[in-house]
Design a protein around this motif. Structure first.
Motif, PDB file in Angstrom:
ATOM      1  N   HIS A  71       2.150  -7.265   7.788  1.00  0.00           N
ATOM      2  CA  HIS A  71       2.806  -7.035   9.072  1.00  0.00           C
ATOM      3  C   HIS A  71       3.150  -8.364   9.723  1.00  0.00           C
ATOM      4  O   HIS A  71       2.343  -9.300   9.687  1.00  0.00           O
ATOM      5  CB  HIS A  71       1.883  -6.242   9.998  1.00  0.00           C
ATOM      6  CG  HIS A  71       1.641  -4.840   9.546  1.00  0.00           C
ATOM      7  ND1 HIS A  71       0.395  -4.341   9.270  1.00  0.00           N
ATOM      8  CD2 HIS A  71       2.509  -3.817   9.328  1.00  0.00           C
ATOM      9  CE1 HIS A  71       0.502  -3.071   8.893  1.00  0.00           C
ATOM     10  NE2 HIS A  71       1.770  -2.736   8.914  1.00  0.00           N
ATOM     11  N   GLN A 110       3.014  -7.145   0.943  1.00  0.00           N
ATOM     12  CA  GLN A 110       3.316  -6.494   2.220  1.00  0.00           C
ATOM     13  C   GLN A 110       2.375  -7.056   3.281  1.00  0.00           C
ATOM     14  O   GLN A 110       1.160  -7.073   3.100  1.00  0.00           O
ATOM     15  CB  GLN A 110       3.084  -4.985   2.074  1.00  0.00           C
ATOM     16  CG  GLN A 110       3.262  -4.185   3.350  1.00  0.00           C
ATOM     17  CD  GLN A 110       2.911  -2.708   3.155  1.00  0.00           C
ATOM     18  OE1 GLN A 110       2.487  -2.315   2.065  1.00  0.00           O
ATOM     19  NE2 GLN A 110       3.085  -1.911   4.178  1.00  0.00           N
ATOM     20  N   TRP A 170      -7.591   4.089  11.631  1.00  0.00           N
ATOM     21  CA  TRP A 170      -6.396   3.523  12.286  1.00  0.00           C
ATOM     22  C   TRP A 170      -5.526   4.590  12.955  1.00  0.00           C
ATOM     23  O   TRP A 170      -4.824   4.296  13.924  1.00  0.00           O
ATOM     24  CB  TRP A 170      -5.564   2.703  11.286  1.00  0.00           C
ATOM     25  CG  TRP A 170      -5.000   3.494  10.134  1.00  0.00           C
ATOM     26  CD1 TRP A 170      -5.574   3.696   8.924  1.00  0.00           C
ATOM     27  CD2 TRP A 170      -3.743   4.187  10.083  1.00  0.00           C
ATOM     28  NE1 TRP A 170      -4.765   4.466   8.126  1.00  0.00           N
ATOM     29  CE2 TRP A 170      -3.628   4.777   8.806  1.00  0.00           C
ATOM     30  CE3 TRP A 170      -2.691   4.365  10.978  1.00  0.00           C
ATOM     31  CZ2 TRP A 170      -2.528   5.533   8.404  1.00  0.00           C
ATOM     32  CZ3 TRP A 170      -1.584   5.117  10.591  1.00  0.00           C
ATOM     33  CH2 TRP A 170      -1.503   5.695   9.317  1.00  0.00           C
ATOM     34  N   LYS A 213      12.421   5.489   3.978  1.00  0.00           N
ATOM     35  CA  LYS A 213      11.100   5.183   4.537  1.00  0.00           C
ATOM     36  C   LYS A 213      10.869   5.765   5.927  1.00  0.00           C
ATOM     37  O   LYS A 213       9.739   5.920   6.369  1.00  0.00           O
ATOM     38  CB  LYS A 213      10.923   3.655   4.556  1.00  0.00           C
ATOM     39  CG  LYS A 213       9.538   3.160   4.935  1.00  0.00           C
ATOM     40  CD  LYS A 213       8.527   3.451   3.842  1.00  0.00           C
ATOM     41  CE  LYS A 213       7.196   2.777   4.042  1.00  0.00           C
ATOM     42  NZ  LYS A 213       6.479   3.080   5.260  1.00  0.00           N
ATOM     43  N   GLU A 242       6.059   7.346   1.211  1.00  0.00           N
ATOM     44  CA  GLU A 242       6.119   5.880   1.238  1.00  0.00           C
ATOM     45  C   GLU A 242       6.597   5.289  -0.083  1.00  0.00           C
ATOM     46  O   GLU A 242       7.376   4.346  -0.113  1.00  0.00           O
ATOM     47  CB  GLU A 242       4.724   5.303   1.508  1.00  0.00           C
ATOM     48  CG  GLU A 242       4.066   5.900   2.699  1.00  0.00           C
ATOM     49  CD  GLU A 242       2.853   5.114   3.139  1.00  0.00           C
ATOM     50  OE1 GLU A 242       2.911   4.526   4.209  1.00  0.00           O
ATOM     51  OE2 GLU A 242       1.863   5.093   2.396  1.00  0.00           O
ATOM     52  N   VAL A 290       6.343  -1.957  14.506  1.00  0.00           N
ATOM     53  CA  VAL A 290       5.527  -2.122  13.292  1.00  0.00           C
ATOM     54  C   VAL A 290       6.491  -2.644  12.221  1.00  0.00           C
ATOM     55  O   VAL A 290       7.407  -1.932  11.830  1.00  0.00           O
ATOM     56  CB  VAL A 290       4.940  -0.771  12.823  1.00  0.00           C
ATOM     57  CG1 VAL A 290       4.092  -0.958  11.568  1.00  0.00           C
ATOM     58  CG2 VAL A 290       4.125  -0.108  13.928  1.00  0.00           C
ATOM     59  N   HIS A 318       9.398  -0.130  11.842  1.00  0.00           N
ATOM     60  CA  HIS A 318       8.885   1.209  12.127  1.00  0.00           C
ATOM     61  C   HIS A 318       8.575   1.293  13.610  1.00  0.00           C
ATOM     62  O   HIS A 318       8.317   0.271  14.274  1.00  0.00           O
ATOM     63  CB  HIS A 318       7.581   1.452  11.356  1.00  0.00           C
ATOM     64  CG  HIS A 318       7.777   2.028   9.989  1.00  0.00           C
ATOM     65  ND1 HIS A 318       8.453   3.204   9.764  1.00  0.00           N
ATOM     66  CD2 HIS A 318       7.349   1.595   8.776  1.00  0.00           C
ATOM     67  CE1 HIS A 318       8.428   3.473   8.466  1.00  0.00           C
ATOM     68  NE2 HIS A 318       7.779   2.515   7.843  1.00  0.00           N
ATOM     69  N   GLY A 372      -3.602   4.440   3.618  1.00  0.00           N
ATOM     70  CA  GLY A 372      -2.675   4.247   4.729  1.00  0.00           C
ATOM     71  C   GLY A 372      -2.972   2.998   5.534  1.00  0.00           C
ATOM     72  O   GLY A 372      -4.126   2.591   5.668  1.00  0.00           O
ATOM     73  N   ALA A 373      -1.896   2.383   6.040  1.00  0.00           N
ATOM     74  CA  ALA A 373      -1.984   1.188   6.887  1.00  0.00           C
ATOM     75  C   ALA A 373      -2.744   0.040   6.214  1.00  0.00           C
ATOM     76  O   ALA A 373      -3.263  -0.843   6.887  1.00  0.00           O
ATOM     77  CB  ALA A 373      -2.605   1.525   8.245  1.00  0.00           C
ATOM     78  N   ASP A 404       7.058  -4.332   8.433  1.00  0.00           N
ATOM     79  CA  ASP A 404       6.525  -4.722   7.124  1.00  0.00           C
ATOM     80  C   ASP A 404       7.352  -5.889   6.606  1.00  0.00           C
ATOM     81  O   ASP A 404       8.588  -5.819   6.580  1.00  0.00           O
ATOM     82  CB  ASP A 404       6.635  -3.554   6.138  1.00  0.00           C
ATOM     83  CG  ASP A 404       5.752  -2.389   6.546  1.00  0.00           C
ATOM     84  OD1 ASP A 404       4.541  -2.588   6.682  1.00  0.00           O
ATOM     85  OD2 ASP A 404       6.296  -1.277   6.741  1.00  0.00           O
ATOM     86  N   TRP A 414       0.833  -1.198   0.000  1.00  0.00           N
ATOM     87  CA  TRP A 414       0.000   0.000   0.000  1.00  0.00           C
ATOM     88  C   TRP A 414       0.872   1.255   0.000  1.00  0.00           C
ATOM     89  O   TRP A 414       0.480   2.304   0.459  1.00  0.00           O
ATOM     90  CB  TRP A 414      -0.997   0.013   1.153  1.00  0.00           C
ATOM     91  CG  TRP A 414      -0.453  -0.124   2.541  1.00  0.00           C
ATOM     92  CD1 TRP A 414       0.018   0.881   3.335  1.00  0.00           C
ATOM     93  CD2 TRP A 414      -0.397  -1.308   3.332  1.00  0.00           C
ATOM     94  NE1 TRP A 414       0.372   0.393   4.550  1.00  0.00           N
ATOM     95  CE2 TRP A 414       0.126  -0.959   4.586  1.00  0.00           C
ATOM     96  CE3 TRP A 414      -0.728  -2.649   3.098  1.00  0.00           C
ATOM     97  CZ2 TRP A 414       0.322  -1.881   5.604  1.00  0.00           C
ATOM     98  CZ3 TRP A 414      -0.525  -3.566   4.110  1.00  0.00           C
ATOM     99  CH2 TRP A 414      -0.015  -3.181   5.343  1.00  0.00           C
ATOM    100  N   TRP A 415       2.070   1.082  -0.548  1.00  0.00           N
ATOM    101  CA  TRP A 415       2.973   2.227  -0.569  1.00  0.00           C
ATOM    102  C   TRP A 415       2.828   3.015  -1.873  1.00  0.00           C
ATOM    103  O   TRP A 415       3.617   2.865  -2.801  1.00  0.00           O
ATOM    104  CB  TRP A 415       4.415   1.745  -0.401  1.00  0.00           C
ATOM    105  CG  TRP A 415       4.681   1.173   0.957  1.00  0.00           C
ATOM    106  CD1 TRP A 415       4.207   1.617   2.144  1.00  0.00           C
ATOM    107  CD2 TRP A 415       5.505   0.044   1.263  1.00  0.00           C
ATOM    108  NE1 TRP A 415       4.690   0.847   3.178  1.00  0.00           N
ATOM    109  CE2 TRP A 415       5.481  -0.125   2.660  1.00  0.00           C
ATOM    110  CE3 TRP A 415       6.276  -0.835   0.487  1.00  0.00           C
ATOM    111  CZ2 TRP A 415       6.196  -1.133   3.301  1.00  0.00           C
ATOM    112  CZ3 TRP A 415       6.985  -1.830   1.123  1.00  0.00           C
ATOM    113  CH2 TRP A 415       6.934  -1.972   2.513  1.00  0.00           C
TER     114      TRP A 415
HETATM  115  C1  BGC Z   1       2.945   0.324   7.456  1.00  0.00           C
HETATM  116  C2  BGC Z   1       3.888   1.395   6.991  1.00  0.00           C
HETATM  117  C3  BGC Z   1       3.112   2.477   6.277  1.00  0.00           C
HETATM  118  C4  BGC Z   1       1.980   2.993   7.163  1.00  0.00           C
HETATM  119  C5  BGC Z   1       1.123   4.052   6.526  1.00  0.00           C
HETATM  120  C6  BGC Z   1       1.803   0.919   8.243  1.00  0.00           C
HETATM  121  O1  BGC Z   1       0.859  -0.056   8.557  1.00  0.00           O
HETATM  122  O2  BGC Z   1       3.598  -0.621   8.259  1.00  0.00           O
HETATM  123  O3  BGC Z   1       4.864   0.875   6.147  1.00  0.00           O
HETATM  124  O4  BGC Z   1       3.968   3.510   5.908  1.00  0.00           O
HETATM  125  O5  BGC Z   1       1.147   1.912   7.482  1.00  0.00           O
HETATM  126  O6  BGC Z   1       0.568   3.634   5.346  1.00  0.00           O
END
Ligand code: BGC
Length: 446
Positions: free
Chosen positions: A125, A123, A227, A372, A72, A336, A178, A100-101, A338, A66-67
């Motif tokens: 977690h 990707q 989130w 990042k 990102e 966090v 992260h 995001g997330a 990835d 989702w980057w």
């Molecule tokens: C991811 C990050 C990402 C962030 C915002 C998080 O869940 O681990 O890599 O930058 O979400 O999208």
């Protein structure tokens, strides 16, 4: 026969010419766009160069993440470029889904996994999101041999290997670490108002009130995607429960009826009194922007915001913006991570492994993480490549209590997280502590 050979030769020449002219720049050119994160759900960007080369023998790697957004995408594109330098014969499809997330990506991924159409790698977690969704459903290939063959077993901290393992097998490769319990703030605003970085929740509330009195928006929030608010709440849980009991919350040893959960909810309510009015229409980048541009004093965000401040807003760390651990969690590091694994049912496992090798390498991790905002997952990465924020985070990761993030998939299963996000969303508007606690308890019992 001769015609065929000539055609092949022509294709080869064309491919070489394309690479020589920088034809592989497609994926990098629009890096760092600011506003794309909300509206191109499901969009897939495909690199269209190198078709001829790809047909050679390399095959294709589809990278699902989702980057797509500011702060990102740069890191992903740099990693893809590095991979292409090393494997010009393998085509890359950047199948990133905005939000995001993983707000949208996770749903797209679930549909694809259920429909037997997995991306080459995706990707995910470390922790529950990987293990309880995809591994438990028997949809991932064990990667123990990959780790052995590439001598990776001692290259990642044990805690991370544990997060990507289930029943003795390893299922993915972490690209980064992260930190979720970070506060970023505008240095000028803090200086002008004579504010010190707060370390406890009481100090935090005092600072919020002081800024409000001074006519400054104290806290930037962008909870268009829930989130971001859940992230504040999980940091409050960590602050009130402490690292051990915060972790115990996820294995049921501490219940949501605990007084300290209520205390966290009460603090949450107080803090929500100090956020920007338009929080519900902003995403995390928009909220961070308020801090970067001096329209709000602070924001709580994972350190992907560091990538955004430095790369997209061109702000200097410790000059324009500062950072401190979320008040009450100064000894803790909300992890966090990835990671990328190998789904079952993909045709070109060996080709995909080539990408994962680059992602797992020191060069791959340093290429990615310096952009990042995260720190490398590998223990032997080149520290000299990171700025003050990065080296501080590396030190804290070594010395602090490591705790798994709920908002970012590690602490609890996806179904529970979805419920919490819904309840947090309701709480932000209604601010009814009793109802919130009841709903959390109910979600935990399911
Ligand atoms: C991811 C990050 C990402 C962030 C915002 C998080 O869940 O681990 O890599 O930058 O979400 O999208």
């Amino acid at each position: 026969m001769l015609k065929k050979s000539l055609a092949l030769l022509l294709m080869l020449i064309l491919a070489v010419a394309l690479v020589a002219c920088g034809g592989d720049q497609d994926t990098t050119e629009d890096a760092g766009g600011t506003d794309e994160t909300t509206d191109d759900t499901g969009g897939e960007e495909t690199t269209d160069e190198g078709d001829a080369a790809a047909e050679d023998d390399g095959g294709k790697v589809e990278i699902f993440s989702w980057w797509t957004g500011a702060g990102e995408e740069d890191a992903l594109l740099a990693l893809i470029d590095l991979f292409k330098e090393q494997h010009p014969d393998i085509e890359v499809e950047n199948a990133a889904v905005a939000g995001g997330a993983g707000t949208n990506a996770k749903a797209v991924l679930a549909a694809r996994m259920q429909g037997n159409d997995p991306p080459s790698t995706f990707q995910v977690h470390g922790g529950a999101e990987l293990n309880e969704s995809w591994v438990a459903a028997d949809l991932m290939q064990p990667m123990n041999d990959f780790y052995e063959e590439n001598e990776l077993m001692d290259k990642f901290p044990e805690e991370l290997i544990d997060l990507v393992s289930k029943d003795g097998n390893i299922y993915s490769v972490p690209v980064n670490i992260h930190r979720g319990n970070v506060m970023f703030y505008n240095k000028v605003i803090f200086e002008e108002n004579g504010i010190e970085e707060p370390t406890t929740l009481d100090e935090f509330v005092d600072v919020l009130a002081q800024l409000q009195d001074a006519g400054v928006t104290p806290l930037a929030l962008g909870d268009k995607e829930a989130w971001t608010a859940t992230q504040i709440f999980e940091n409050l849980l960590l602050a009130t429960l402490g690292a051990d009991d915060y972790k115990a919350l996820w294995n049921g040893e501490v219940g949501f009826d605990d007084d300290r959960v209520r205390e966290a909810a009460e603090h949450f309510k107080t803090i929500l009194g100090y956020v920007n009015e338009d929080h519900a229409s902003r995403n995390w980048q928009d909220a961070s922007q308020l801090v970067g541009e001096g329209e709000a004093a602070m924001t709580n965000m994972g350190d992907w915001a560091k990538g955004y401040f430095s790369n997209d807003l061109n702000l200097a760390v410790n000059e324009d913006y500062g950072y401190f651990a979320f008040p009450g969690t100064t000894e803790d590091f909300m992890v966090v991570t990835d990671t990328f694994g190998l789904p079952k049912g993909i045709e070109n496992t060996e080709t995909v492994k080539e990408f994962l090798k680059v992602l797992a390498s020191v060069e791959g991790q340093d290429t990615f993480n310096t952009l990042k905002g995260s720190i490398p997952a590998r223990v032997d990465a080149d520290k000299s490549k990171y700025d003050e924020y990065g080296t501080d985070a590396m030190e804290d990761f070594q010395n602090n209590n490591l705790t798994p993030s709920l908002a970012h998939g590690s602490a609890a299963a996806e179904g529970f997280l979805t419920k919490v996000n819904q309840e947090v969303n309701i709480f932000v508007t209604q601010q009814d502590v009793d109802q919130f606690i009841e709903k959390l308890q109910a979600a935990g019992e399911m």
